[in-house]
Write a protein that holds these residues in place. Sequence first.
Motif, PDB file in Angstrom:
ATOM      1  N   SER A 195       1.421 -67.523  24.586  1.00 32.98           N
ATOM      2  CA  SER A 195       2.362 -67.056  25.362  1.00 32.98           C
ATOM      3  C   SER A 195       3.611 -66.718  24.958  1.00 32.98           C
ATOM      4  O   SER A 195       3.900 -66.693  23.704  1.00 32.98           O
ATOM      5  CB  SER A 195       2.570 -68.360  26.167  1.00 32.98           C
ATOM      6  N   ARG A 196       4.445 -65.879  25.779  1.00 38.86           N
ATOM      7  CA  ARG A 196       5.638 -65.536  25.019  1.00 38.86           C
ATOM      8  C   ARG A 196       6.440 -66.537  24.382  1.00 38.86           C
ATOM      9  O   ARG A 196       7.444 -66.402  23.523  1.00 38.86           O
ATOM     10  CB  ARG A 196       6.426 -64.643  26.291  1.00 38.86           C
ATOM     11  N   ALA A 197       6.466 -67.646  25.370  1.00 37.01           N
ATOM     12  CA  ALA A 197       7.298 -68.838  24.846  1.00 37.01           C
ATOM     13  C   ALA A 197       6.882 -69.230  23.427  1.00 37.01           C
ATOM     14  O   ALA A 197       7.797 -69.480  22.521  1.00 37.01           O
ATOM     15  CB  ALA A 197       7.296 -70.083  25.771  1.00 37.01           C
TER      16      ALA A 197
ATOM     17  N   ALA B  62       3.294 -69.321  33.808  1.00 42.44           N
ATOM     18  CA  ALA B  62       4.157 -68.370  34.696  1.00 42.44           C
ATOM     19  C   ALA B  62       3.416 -67.078  35.015  1.00 42.44           C
ATOM     20  O   ALA B  62       2.749 -66.592  34.400  1.00 42.44           O
ATOM     21  CB  ALA B  62       5.230 -68.328  33.555  1.00 42.44           C
TER      22      ALA B  62
ATOM     23  N   ALA C 118       1.241 -78.203  36.559  1.00 39.55           N
ATOM     24  CA  ALA C 118       1.321 -77.160  36.020  1.00 39.55           C
ATOM     25  C   ALA C 118       0.745 -76.045  36.778  1.00 39.55           C
ATOM     26  O   ALA C 118      -0.544 -76.086  37.337  1.00 39.55           O
ATOM     27  CB  ALA C 118       1.111 -76.975  34.649  1.00 39.55           C
TER      28      ALA C 118
ATOM     29  N   GLU D  75      13.040 -54.826  32.236  1.00 37.86           N
ATOM     30  CA  GLU D  75      13.557 -55.772  31.155  1.00 37.86           C
ATOM     31  C   GLU D  75      13.660 -54.989  29.727  1.00 37.86           C
ATOM     32  O   GLU D  75      14.410 -55.156  29.156  1.00 37.86           O
ATOM     33  CB  GLU D  75      12.666 -56.899  31.236  1.00 37.86           C
TER      34      GLU D  75
ATOM     35  N   GLY E  75      -4.127 -83.544  30.466  1.00 31.43           N
ATOM     36  CA  GLY E  75      -4.056 -84.560  29.218  1.00 31.43           C
ATOM     37  C   GLY E  75      -3.060 -83.820  27.986  1.00 31.43           C
ATOM     38  O   GLY E  75      -2.819 -82.716  28.027  1.00 31.43           O
ATOM     39  N   ASP E  76      -2.972 -84.567  27.069  1.00 28.63           N
ATOM     40  CA  ASP E  76      -2.180 -84.080  25.911  1.00 28.63           C
ATOM     41  C   ASP E  76      -3.526 -83.304  24.875  1.00 28.63           C
ATOM     42  O   ASP E  76      -4.358 -83.622  24.493  1.00 28.63           O
ATOM     43  CB  ASP E  76      -2.007 -85.426  24.804  1.00 28.63           C
TER      44      ASP E  76
ATOM     45  N   HIS F 105       3.036 -64.421  32.552  1.00 30.76           N
ATOM     46  CA  HIS F 105       1.546 -64.897  31.699  1.00 30.76           C
ATOM     47  C   HIS F 105       0.625 -64.484  32.585  1.00 30.76           C
ATOM     48  O   HIS F 105      -0.549 -63.773  31.921  1.00 30.76           O
ATOM     49  CB  HIS F 105       1.693 -66.279  31.268  1.00 30.76           C
TER      50      HIS F 105
ATOM     51  N   GLN G 108       0.494 -61.900  21.844  1.00 24.76           N
ATOM     52  CA  GLN G 108       1.156 -62.087  23.137  1.00 24.76           C
ATOM     53  C   GLN G 108       0.354 -61.506  24.281  1.00 24.76           C
ATOM     54  O   GLN G 108       0.019 -60.512  24.167  1.00 24.76           O
ATOM     55  CB  GLN G 108       2.661 -61.707  23.185  1.00 24.76           C
TER      56      GLN G 108
ATOM     57  N   PHE H  92      -3.336 -82.298  21.984  1.00 21.60           N
ATOM     58  CA  PHE H  92      -3.492 -82.983  20.563  1.00 21.60           C
ATOM     59  C   PHE H  92      -4.517 -84.094  20.704  1.00 21.60           C
ATOM     60  O   PHE H  92      -5.167 -84.311  19.645  1.00 21.60           O
ATOM     61  CB  PHE H  92      -2.044 -83.483  20.102  1.00 21.60           C
TER      62      PHE H  92
ATOM     63  N   GLY I 206      -1.523 -75.647  26.612  1.00 17.87           N
ATOM     64  CA  GLY I 206      -0.080 -76.002  26.646  1.00 17.87           C
ATOM     65  C   GLY I 206       0.637 -74.744  27.098  1.00 17.87           C
ATOM     66  O   GLY I 206       1.727 -74.517  26.664  1.00 17.87           O
ATOM     67  N   ILE I 207       0.170 -74.221  28.123  1.00 17.02           N
ATOM     68  CA  ILE I 207       0.760 -73.135  28.735  1.00 17.02           C
ATOM     69  C   ILE I 207       1.014 -73.304  30.207  1.00 17.02           C
ATOM     70  O   ILE I 207       0.000 -73.872  30.949  1.00 17.02           O
ATOM     71  CB  ILE I 207      -0.181 -71.876  28.719  1.00 17.02           C
TER      72      ILE I 207
ATOM     73  N   GLY J  21       3.017 -58.296  26.989  1.00 19.24           N
ATOM     74  CA  GLY J  21       2.240 -58.431  25.947  1.00 19.24           C
ATOM     75  C   GLY J  21       0.847 -57.676  26.237  1.00 19.24           C
ATOM     76  O   GLY J  21       0.846 -56.611  26.909  1.00 19.24           O
TER      77      GLY J  21
ATOM     78  N   ASN K 227      -3.068 -79.086  30.016  1.00 19.24           N
ATOM     79  CA  ASN K 227      -2.056 -79.286  30.009  1.00 19.24           C
ATOM     80  C   ASN K 227      -1.639 -80.665  30.478  1.00 19.24           C
ATOM     81  O   ASN K 227      -2.410 -81.147  31.490  1.00 19.24           O
ATOM     82  CB  ASN K 227      -1.384 -78.238  31.348  1.00 19.24           C
TER      83      ASN K 227
HETATM   84  C1  LIG Z   1      10.278 -59.759  32.248  1.00 23.91           C
HETATM   85  C2  LIG Z   1       9.836 -61.013  31.594  1.00 23.91           C
HETATM   86  C3  LIG Z   1       8.599 -60.537  30.877  1.00 23.91           C
HETATM   87  C4  LIG Z   1       7.617 -61.787  30.479  1.00 23.91           C
HETATM   88  N1  LIG Z   1       6.571 -61.715  29.789  1.00 23.91           N
HETATM   89  C5  LIG Z   1       5.712 -62.552  29.423  1.00 23.91           C
HETATM   90  C6  LIG Z   1       4.259 -62.259  28.709  1.00 23.91           C
HETATM   91  O1  LIG Z   1       4.321 -61.045  28.520  1.00 23.91           O
HETATM   92  N2  LIG Z   1       3.731 -63.337  28.374  1.00 23.91           N
HETATM   93  C7  LIG Z   1       3.938 -64.721  28.639  1.00 23.91           C
HETATM   94  O2  LIG Z   1       3.320 -65.520  28.237  1.00 23.91           O
HETATM   95  N3  LIG Z   1       5.157 -64.912  29.063  1.00 23.91           N
HETATM   96  C8  LIG Z   1       5.963 -63.739  29.702  1.00 23.91           C
HETATM   97  N4  LIG Z   1       7.348 -64.185  30.233  1.00 23.91           N
HETATM   98  C9  LIG Z   1       7.868 -65.596  30.161  1.00 23.91           C
HETATM   99  C10 LIG Z   1       7.320 -66.415  31.251  1.00 23.91           C
HETATM  100  O3  LIG Z   1       8.130 -66.337  32.288  1.00 23.91           O
HETATM  101  C11 LIG Z   1       7.128 -67.680  30.718  1.00 23.91           C
HETATM  102  O4  LIG Z   1       8.640 -68.444  30.158  1.00 23.91           O
HETATM  103  C12 LIG Z   1       6.301 -68.004  29.638  1.00 23.91           C
HETATM  104  O5  LIG Z   1       5.061 -67.669  30.073  1.00 23.91           O
HETATM  105  C13 LIG Z   1       6.203 -69.663  29.183  1.00 23.91           C
HETATM  106  O6  LIG Z   1       5.431 -69.847  28.278  1.00 23.91           O
HETATM  107  P1  LIG Z   1       4.537 -71.216  28.202  1.00 23.91           P
HETATM  108  O7  LIG Z   1       3.608 -71.586  29.287  1.00 23.91           O
HETATM  109  O8  LIG Z   1       3.929 -71.327  26.795  1.00 23.91           O
HETATM  110  O9  LIG Z   1       5.871 -72.238  28.233  1.00 23.91           O
HETATM  111  P2  LIG Z   1       6.363 -73.673  29.166  1.00 23.91           P
HETATM  112  O10 LIG Z   1       6.623 -72.763  30.332  1.00 23.91           O
HETATM  113  O11 LIG Z   1       7.564 -74.107  28.274  1.00 23.91           O
HETATM  114  O12 LIG Z   1       5.050 -74.339  29.346  1.00 23.91           O
HETATM  115  C14 LIG Z   1       4.698 -75.262  28.336  1.00 23.91           C
HETATM  116  C15 LIG Z   1       3.424 -75.851  29.195  1.00 23.91           C
HETATM  117  O13 LIG Z   1       2.966 -76.898  27.897  1.00 23.91           O
HETATM  118  C16 LIG Z   1       2.653 -78.034  28.469  1.00 23.91           C
HETATM  119  N5  LIG Z   1       2.681 -79.023  27.259  1.00 23.91           N
HETATM  120  C17 LIG Z   1       3.641 -79.500  26.657  1.00 23.91           C
HETATM  121  N6  LIG Z   1       3.192 -80.497  25.675  1.00 23.91           N
HETATM  122  C18 LIG Z   1       1.988 -80.694  25.851  1.00 23.91           C
HETATM  123  C19 LIG Z   1       0.981 -81.265  25.212  1.00 23.91           C
HETATM  124  N7  LIG Z   1       0.969 -82.086  24.175  1.00 23.91           N
HETATM  125  N8  LIG Z   1      -0.290 -81.167  25.720  1.00 23.91           N
HETATM  126  C20 LIG Z   1      -0.659 -80.587  26.775  1.00 23.91           C
HETATM  127  N9  LIG Z   1       0.374 -79.787  27.408  1.00 23.91           N
HETATM  128  C21 LIG Z   1       1.460 -79.698  26.833  1.00 23.91           C
HETATM  129  C22 LIG Z   1       3.631 -78.350  29.581  1.00 23.91           C
HETATM  130  O14 LIG Z   1       3.423 -79.258  30.338  1.00 23.91           O
HETATM  131  C23 LIG Z   1       4.015 -77.033  30.232  1.00 23.91           C
HETATM  132  O15 LIG Z   1       3.289 -76.768  31.404  1.00 23.91           O
HETATM  133  C24 LIG Z   1       8.275 -63.237  30.616  1.00 23.91           C
HETATM  134  C25 LIG Z   1       9.449 -63.398  31.332  1.00 23.91           C
HETATM  135  C26 LIG Z   1      10.280 -62.279  32.052  1.00 23.91           C
HETATM  136  C27 LIG Z   1      11.232 -62.455  32.632  1.00 23.91           C
END
Ligand SMILES: Cc1cc2nc3c(=O)[nH]c(=O)nc-3n(C[C@H](O)[C@H](O)[C@H](O)COP(=O)(O)OP(=O)(O)OC[C@H]3O[C@@H](n4cnc5c(N)ncnc54)[C@H](O)[C@@H]3O)c2cc1C
Lengths: 310, 259
Positions: A224-226, A259, A281, B37, A293-294, A262, A238, A296, A255-256, A243, A276
């Motif tokens: 993911s982007r994060a 959004a 989520a 963006e 679940g976790d 994504h 990505q 890990f 762990g995504i 991406g 997750n």
């Molecule tokens: C213009 C624009 C473009 C974007 N382009 C992209 C893009 O191309 N791709 C993209 O991915 N995002 C993009 N984003 C960002 C997007 O909005 C989200 O911020 C991003 O996708 C979040 O990534 P994430 O799900 O990894 O992180 P988070 O939203 O922080 O989610 C993390 C998740 O992990 C879970 N988690 C944590 N620990 C554990 C564990 N131990 N076991 C199981 N689960 C766990 C949490 O419950 C949570 O749901 C863009 C945003 C904007 C504004």
Amino acid sequence: MAEVLVVVEAGVKKVTLEMLTIARGLGEVSAVVFGEADQAKLAEFGAAKIYTASGADVLDHGAAPKATAVAELVKRVSPAAVLLASTQEGKEIAGRLAVKLDNGLLTDAVDVAADGTATQVVFAGSTIVKSKVTKGLPIVTIRPNSTTPVASAATPAVEELTVAVSDSDKLTTVVERVAEQKGSRPELTEAGIVVSGGRGVGNADNFKLVEELADLLGGAVGASRAAVDSGYYPHQFQVGQTGKTVSPQLYVALGISGAIQHRAGMQTSKTIVAVNKDAEAPIFELADFGVVGDLFKVVPQAADEIRKRK
Amino acid sequence: MNIVVLVKQVPDSGAERTLSASDNTVERGSASNVINEMDEYAIEEALKIKEAHGGEVTVLTVGPSGATDSIRKALSMGPDKAVHVADDALHGSCAVATSKVLAAALGQLNADLILCGAESTDGRVQVVPHMLAERLGVAALTGARKLTVDGSQLTIERQTDEGYEVVTASTPAIVSVWDTINEPRYPSFKGIMAAKKKPLQSLSLGDLGVAGDEVGFAGATSQVLEWSKRPARSGGAKVIDEGTGGEQLVAYLATEKFV
Ligand SMILES: Cc1cc2nc3c(=O)[nH]c(=O)nc-3n(C[C@H](O)[C@H](O)[C@H](O)COP(=O)(O)OP(=O)(O)OC[C@H]3O[C@@H](n4cnc5c(N)ncnc54)[C@H](O)[C@@H]3O)c2cc1C
Ligand SMILES: Nc1ncnc2c1ncn2[C@@H]1O[C@H](COP(=O)(O)O)[C@@H](O)[C@H]1O
């Protein structure tokens, strides 16, 4: 039957075979190759003709000389359509070609019907659009993993093109190509299985878990982007709006959160599986199977279980 | 260095987006609109080049009159002035026509360097930069994750699937950038106030010598025939891990023949 030009991606990628498959429904297939390509593979998937162009003038200046070559060919053979891959370079050639020929252009199609109507999936995979080029011939870029390549052997005639590359086609020069570690994993956009990690993976080291599961399943790794912004995994992996767009048979999200940006890159995957720890989520809204679940705990156990079954 | 940054206003990708039921164009009325963006990264790169090498930064937008909001926002980051091409005849324009209008405007602006985003989030076509290079006869350096300016010599690094490429050209050139190139600044309060007074020139198609029937629906080179919403995915089985979550996951993958 009119020719259909298929501009081949270097190395003959899977998307090329998909383009050849789609092109056979539009006319007699002619592959256009810049540099080296696996001609046997092109023949196996139905190329009745192969045009090749090589030399530094054509290969080292980006899209411009290639667009010139395709434009000359279009004028000479009046094809029924031109198909290119929806990759950075495919779109660049397509854009230039459209301007050179004052012709319409459709990008990111997943299918092209016999009458040239293209099907596109837009707005984060939420909307299906059918469009047509109304000026000139259909110039269409095809998204990887749009269709299943089907072989249909042909015995191609090969013609070497002499391209009149002008000085204005050589304004940019590729001075270096740096190959980075690639390993044996399939390419992200073409993989049948993609295992992606998000912020929940926690750090770069933990991405080994994601890689391990990907390798056990024979898939590619995404992020993911994060995860990319946090430095866990390199940017070229990505998945999402800014991406890569992937459309595999199986997408595993670890762990995504899911959004909308994504989802934009993975929503058209055939089967989606998510792990997750947050039951709320949004990724679970589109997962065919979800484990709350976790990761890990869940991922190592899943890896062990796959090893046991092998 | 005279720098022009291309800025497009697009519907917010975080909000629900749709096509118009009446004419199949991107619905810009209902969605909240923002700066594309990727273009913010182009603005940031322009400002950094100006700070290092001097010069002037102009924002150029082709779009409906409501795009002024995004132009002012762009100016609040620091560019010197803006040009907005707005004309009712533009509604329904395809990428080929849009590039024609942008090229006509750029023809009056004498840029050494044109910076833009690598792609817009609404169309995702990624073709406008190359169309402009083709029309203007300038060099195209696209998909930059790094840009170095040394006098009139430009060098970029661009990501490829295999690794990356180093590509060079001399000005005048158009460079499109990805979001890996920098971290765009937030407008300061001072910047926001200053932006209100910065010159914003409005141009019509007539000012650019482009005929109304070369753009919009009349000049469109492609047409949306129909569109429909994909059926929304619905979540399937969801199990809570109580010690066997991994095994259950693999059991599911096995029934689907992935293992
Ligand atoms: C213009 C624009 C473009 C974007 N382009 C992209 C893009 O191309 N791709 C993209 O991915 N995002 C993009 N984003 C960002 C997007 O909005 C989200 O911020 C991003 O996708 C979040 O990534 P994430 O799900 O990894 O992180 P988070 O939203 O922080 O989610 C993390 C998740 O992990 C879970 N988690 C944590 N620990 C554990 C564990 N131990 N076991 C199981 N689960 C766990 C949490 O419950 C949570 O749901 C863009 C945003 C904007 C504004
Ligand atoms: N109407 C427009 N006005 C200004 N800039 C534009 C316009 N359309 C596209 N661009 C620029 O071209 C880039 C690539 O857009 P696209 O080819 O539509 O993906 C965008 O990031 C913008 O910088």
